[in-house]
Design an enzyme around this catalytic site. Sequence first.
Site, PDB file in Angstrom:
ATOM      1  N   SER A 122     -12.796  42.848  33.040  1.00 55.79           N
ATOM      2  CA  SER A 122     -14.222  42.797  32.665  1.00 55.79           C
ATOM      3  C   SER A 122     -15.049  42.232  33.811  1.00 55.79           C
ATOM      4  O   SER A 122     -16.084  42.796  34.196  1.00 55.79           O
ATOM      5  CB  SER A 122     -14.432  41.906  31.441  1.00 55.79           C
ATOM      6  OG  SER A 122     -13.528  42.237  30.440  1.00 55.79           O
ATOM      7  N   ALA A 123     -14.577  41.105  34.368  1.00 55.29           N
ATOM      8  CA  ALA A 123     -15.326  40.478  35.464  1.00 55.29           C
ATOM      9  C   ALA A 123     -15.348  41.396  36.679  1.00 55.29           C
ATOM     10  O   ALA A 123     -16.397  41.576  37.313  1.00 55.29           O
ATOM     11  CB  ALA A 123     -14.684  39.142  35.829  1.00 55.29           C
ATOM     12  N   ALA A 124     -14.197  42.017  36.990  1.00 54.37           N
ATOM     13  CA  ALA A 124     -14.152  42.889  38.167  1.00 54.37           C
ATOM     14  C   ALA A 124     -15.075  44.091  37.981  1.00 54.37           C
ATOM     15  O   ALA A 124     -15.735  44.528  38.935  1.00 54.37           O
ATOM     16  CB  ALA A 124     -12.715  43.335  38.440  1.00 54.37           C
ATOM     17  N   ASP A 165     -13.133  34.152  37.109  1.00 55.40           N
ATOM     18  CA  ASP A 165     -12.682  35.527  37.357  1.00 55.40           C
ATOM     19  C   ASP A 165     -13.727  36.297  38.169  1.00 55.40           C
ATOM     20  O   ASP A 165     -13.387  37.128  39.011  1.00 55.40           O
ATOM     21  CB  ASP A 165     -12.369  36.242  36.026  1.00 55.40           C
ATOM     22  CG  ASP A 165     -13.366  35.931  34.916  1.00 55.40           C
ATOM     23  OD1 ASP A 165     -14.386  35.242  35.182  1.00 55.40           O
ATOM     24  OD2 ASP A 165     -13.155  36.374  33.776  1.00 55.40           O
TER      25      ASP A 165
END
Length: 336
Positions: A122-124, A165
Amino acid sequence: MKKITVSAPGKLMLLGEHAVVYNKPCLVTAIDQRIRLTIEAINKPEFHLHAPEVAVLHNKKPMKEIGQGAIPKGAKFVEIAVKNILNFLAEKSPSAIDMRIPSGLKITTKSEFSSQYGFGSSAASAVCTIKALSELLKFKFTPEEIFDLSYKTILDVQGSGSGFDVAAAVYGGTIYFVTGGKTVDQLTISHLPLIVGYSGIKADTVTLINQVKEKADKYPQIIEGIYSEIEKIVNEAKVSLLKKDWQSLGELMNFNQGYLDALGVSNSKLSDIIHAARGGGAYGAKLSGAGGGDCIIALIPEKKRNTVEKAIKKAGGSVIKVKTNAEGVRVEDNVY
Ligand code: MEV
């Protein structure tokens, strides 16, 4: 038409999970498994999103409805990131944005890893979206601006999280990180002898954060005490990591696992795999991330790699090959 492809790394939490949500430090490393995202300017006033790994297949909506209505779960991080960057630019540079924003956008994502592993997809994807759109619109963002907009996106979508993250995806490498990016200390290390074992159970970060919060509401002093102990462990672990003192780092990982158990986020499957890795000769082993499932990490003497891998498999885990200390978000390709 303009088209840009960027990629950002996934992450592995080394030490400090959960405490880092509450103003404590953690250690995180970026891994060589990446999310790739391609963004294209199109002539129709539509927003297209194709993210097959999270079951979003050729989604389409009018540009003016970005961020509105029912957004499929897998599409949220990308769509809200687009909304956030457009709002940010509209405030920062209203005249420029009118000139540069294309009628429509088409985004496709591709992941080198399963979103089941807890590697921070999700963060990436939020970081990739912010980076790609800023490049497409020719706004040079600083890494801090990319971090802030991506972290805002994570908080808008899931309501909680430390942003560690996001930092791994933006900066890459191995980082000593404090909540919300208060400290982002990039550590110079060359190698980290780790094995990653997957438990086969998909965990939900927000559920686990809420479970710990319930405990903290009931036993505030005890949980605050645990967070403070974890902080000490992380600070010592940073020194051991920089000295490549793997023996001590492994022992500190084991202490950290004890406190994660006390917070209630470990389970019997994770414990079995962790104890198998230790029994196989690891310096130390612990869960990595929110707990409840996902992955464990084991720090090992290289000569014990095979034995530890076998022990993890025997305990019901699978071994995922990753390289640590990977590069942060980068442009892969652009066509104007
Ligand atoms: C989840 O991978 C790690 C947590 O500390 C949450 C966060 O820091 O955002 C539980």
